[in-house]
Design a protein around this motif. Structure first.
Motif, PDB file in Angstrom:
ATOM      1  N   PHE A   1       0.824  -1.210   0.000  1.00 19.18           N
ATOM      2  CA  PHE A   1       0.000   0.000   0.000  1.00 19.18           C
ATOM      3  C   PHE A   1       0.859   1.262   0.000  1.00 19.18           C
ATOM      4  O   PHE A   1       0.414   2.323   0.428  1.00 19.18           O
ATOM      5  N   THR A   2       2.087   1.134  -0.491  1.00 17.98           N
ATOM      6  CA  THR A   2       3.021   2.248  -0.586  1.00 17.98           C
ATOM      7  C   THR A   2       3.478   2.349  -2.042  1.00 17.98           C
ATOM      8  O   THR A   2       3.908   1.357  -2.627  1.00 17.98           O
ATOM      9  N   PHE A   3       3.399   3.547  -2.632  1.00 14.50           N
ATOM     10  CA  PHE A   3       3.567   3.689  -4.069  1.00 14.50           C
ATOM     11  C   PHE A   3       4.672   4.697  -4.391  1.00 14.50           C
ATOM     12  O   PHE A   3       4.637   5.852  -3.946  1.00 14.50           O
ATOM     13  N   LYS A   4       5.625   4.248  -5.180  1.00 16.30           N
ATOM     14  CA  LYS A   4       6.754   5.094  -5.566  1.00 16.30           C
ATOM     15  C   LYS A   4       6.289   6.211  -6.484  1.00 16.30           C
ATOM     16  O   LYS A   4       5.462   6.007  -7.377  1.00 16.30           O
ATOM     17  N   LEU A   5       6.873   7.407  -6.279  1.00 14.52           N
ATOM     18  CA  LEU A   5       6.490   8.572  -7.061  1.00 14.52           C
ATOM     19  C   LEU A   5       7.467   8.807  -8.202  1.00 14.52           C
ATOM     20  O   LEU A   5       8.687   8.749  -8.003  1.00 14.52           O
ATOM     21  N   PRO A   6       6.973   9.126  -9.382  1.00 19.86           N
ATOM     22  CA  PRO A   6       7.851   9.602 -10.445  1.00 19.86           C
ATOM     23  C   PRO A   6       8.493  10.930 -10.031  1.00 19.86           C
ATOM     24  O   PRO A   6       7.952  11.659  -9.185  1.00 19.86           O
ATOM     25  N   ASP A   7       9.619  11.251 -10.632  1.00 14.24           N
ATOM     26  CA  ASP A   7      10.360  12.448 -10.238  1.00 14.24           C
ATOM     27  C   ASP A   7       9.564  13.728 -10.429  1.00 14.24           C
ATOM     28  O   ASP A   7       9.802  14.721  -9.724  1.00 14.24           O
ATOM     29  N   ASN A   8       8.633  13.736 -11.383  1.00 14.98           N
ATOM     30  CA  ASN A   8       7.903  14.977 -11.667  1.00 14.98           C
ATOM     31  C   ASN A   8       6.629  15.133 -10.838  1.00 14.98           C
ATOM     32  O   ASN A   8       5.846  16.057 -11.075  1.00 14.98           O
ATOM     33  N   VAL A   9       6.409  14.260  -9.861  1.00 15.27           N
ATOM     34  CA  VAL A   9       5.256  14.396  -8.960  1.00 15.27           C
ATOM     35  C   VAL A   9       5.767  14.889  -7.613  1.00 15.27           C
ATOM     36  O   VAL A   9       6.559  14.217  -6.951  1.00 15.27           O
ATOM     37  N   SER A  10       5.335  16.065  -7.200  1.00 10.15           N
ATOM     38  CA  SER A  10       5.809  16.686  -5.967  1.00 10.15           C
ATOM     39  C   SER A  10       5.213  15.991  -4.749  1.00 10.15           C
ATOM     40  O   SER A  10       4.217  15.267  -4.838  1.00 10.15           O
ATOM     41  N   PHE A  11       5.833  16.258  -3.592  1.00 12.47           N
ATOM     42  CA  PHE A  11       5.276  15.732  -2.345  1.00 12.47           C
ATOM     43  C   PHE A  11       3.870  16.288  -2.104  1.00 12.47           C
ATOM     44  O   PHE A  11       2.993  15.571  -1.614  1.00 12.47           O
ATOM     45  N   ALA A  12       3.663  17.573  -2.434  1.00 10.80           N
ATOM     46  CA  ALA A  12       2.347  18.184  -2.226  1.00 10.80           C
ATOM     47  C   ALA A  12       1.290  17.506  -3.093  1.00 10.80           C
ATOM     48  O   ALA A  12       0.195  17.179  -2.626  1.00 10.80           O
ATOM     49  N   ALA A  13       1.621  17.275  -4.370  1.00 13.89           N
ATOM     50  CA  ALA A  13       0.674  16.594  -5.255  1.00 13.89           C
ATOM     51  C   ALA A  13       0.440  15.167  -4.792  1.00 13.89           C
ATOM     52  O   ALA A  13      -0.691  14.664  -4.833  1.00 13.89           O
ATOM     53  N   ALA A  14       1.505  14.503  -4.328  1.00 12.04           N
ATOM     54  CA  ALA A  14       1.375  13.117  -3.873  1.00 12.04           C
ATOM     55  C   ALA A  14       0.470  13.002  -2.664  1.00 12.04           C
ATOM     56  O   ALA A  14      -0.246  12.002  -2.508  1.00 12.04           O
ATOM     57  N   ALA A  15       0.480  14.007  -1.793  1.00 11.53           N
ATOM     58  CA  ALA A  15      -0.416  13.992  -0.636  1.00 11.53           C
ATOM     59  C   ALA A  15      -1.873  14.216  -1.046  1.00 11.53           C
ATOM     60  O   ALA A  15      -2.778  14.032  -0.238  1.00 11.53           O
ATOM     61  N   MET A  16      -2.090  14.607  -2.304  1.00  8.71           N
ATOM     62  CA  MET A  16      -3.449  14.750  -2.838  1.00  8.71           C
ATOM     63  C   MET A  16      -3.951  13.468  -3.496  1.00  8.71           C
ATOM     64  O   MET A  16      -5.103  13.406  -3.928  1.00  8.71           O
TER      65      MET A  16
END
Length: 361
Positions: free
Chosen positions: A146-161
């Protein structure tokens, strides 16, 4: 390259958390949570946490339906962060990976989970739902699955959305919406607006958004092919009919939990259309069954989401969805109590407030 050991030491040395002590009582204080790292788990330093309406409701009411705060509970469930440690069987993540997390952990052996309905598992453990602690604290342990790696172009703020966006994507999936549909979204809060984004990304030709807050409606209009109705001044059904040559909307997403809106929910709907209930009413609402029958309306319901987090991350990475217009204010971890006090006042124009925990990006 991040110094992961230093980051791990920093987060383990800070024992503070935003603790809901009880109704109308919050404290930023030491609240150690000892979590053992299992073979299939990862430890995550929390970077950004969104303030959800459910967090605020627990703060102002002390309960949501059957979920009652009976002992101190850490708030927060919309989060992104950095992996600092992995379990011995973890294969898809490494220390240093930027991630977002799906906050509900179901029983893998439960019947609902085995049917693919893991969001409906009665035994699901969901962050910041009593008695489970949330993530407004320096670090958490969470399952790899249930943990998903973020691409480099996705910010922490966007990821929290991603967590609220998942609700909207799940709603559009449940609607089985078709390209070219006209949709109505009732409520221009965070969930309503992410549903607008999801509907547009799913091929909706136009979305009509209703609310009573002109500032939020202005935000909605900037999201794409969107028009708005302030229902304090205009009748929604009449407005929808005027914009669809009298036919009505193909899909209606009720995202406000409004008893008044639900009572007449089928009036703006076209024959054979679908209504998706997304917002949770505070009391038992009623609607006109005979009107629904005359239109052979299909009715769907949404409870959180399932199987959509990877799609949400992909949509952010591709640019199909841009959540940045919805993030209207940021606070530091030290300002957490102040942030919730402001959120509880529901100031006009505010959509999504976020708390940044103080990690280096």
């Amino acid at each position: 390259m991040r110094d992961i050991e230093a980051l791990k030491a920093k987060t383990q040395g800070d024992r503070r958390a935003l603790v809901l002590e009880g109704k109308d009582s919050l404290a930023l204080r030491d609240c150690p949570v000892d979590e053992t790292l299992g073979a299939h788990d990862v430890r995550i330093a929390i970077h950004t946490v969104g303030i959800c309406g459910s967090d605020v409701h627990y703060y102002t009411h002390g309960a949501i339906g059957p979920f009652v705060v009976r002992e101190p509970m850490i708030l927060g469930h919309e989060a992104s962060g950095i992996v600092t440690e992995i379990g011995s069987a973890v294969t898809t993540l490494q220390p240093g990976d930027r991630v977002c997390m799906e906050p509900g952990i179901p029983d893998p052996n439960g019947r609902a989970t085995r049917l693919g309905l893991y969001n409906l598992d009665p035994a699901v453990r969901f962050w910041a739902t009593p008695p489970i602690h949330g993530v407004l604290r320096p670090s958490v342990v969470h399952p790899e699955a249930f943990t998903f790696k973020l691409p480099d172009n996705v910010s922490f703020a966007a990821a929290a959305m991603v967590e609220p966006l998942a609700v909207g994507v799940h709603a559009v999936t449940k609607a089985k919406a078709a390209p070219g549909n006209v949709a109505v979204v009732i409520g221009a809060g965070p969930i309503g607006l992410v549903t607008v984004l999801a509907a547009l990304a799913g091929g909706c030709a136009h979305v009509i958004v209703s609310d009573v807050d002109d500032t939020k409606l202005e935000i909605a209009r900037k999201l794409g092919s969107v028009s708005t109705v302030n229902v304090a001044r205009e009748d929604l059904a009449e407005a929808v009919k005027a914009r669809t040559d009298g036919w009505g909307a193909d899909v209606i997403y009720e995202c406000a939990g409004s008893e008044r809106a639900i009572a007449t929910i089928f009036e703006p709907l076209c024959p054979g259309g679908v209504v998706v209930f997304v917002g949770i009413p505070l009391s038992k609402p009623s609607y006109d069954v005979s009107r629904a029958m005359l239109k052979e309306a299909r009715v769907e319901h949404v409870f959180r989401y399932a199987h959509v987090f990877p799609r949400c991350v992909a949509m952010l990475a591709s640019g199909a969805v841009d959540v940045s217009p919805l993030i209207t204010r940021r606070f530091t971890f030290d300002q957490s109590v102040e942030a919730f006090e402001l959120a509880a006042k529901a100031p006009k124009g505010e959509v999504k407030m976020q708390i940044e925990m103080g990690l280096e990006d």
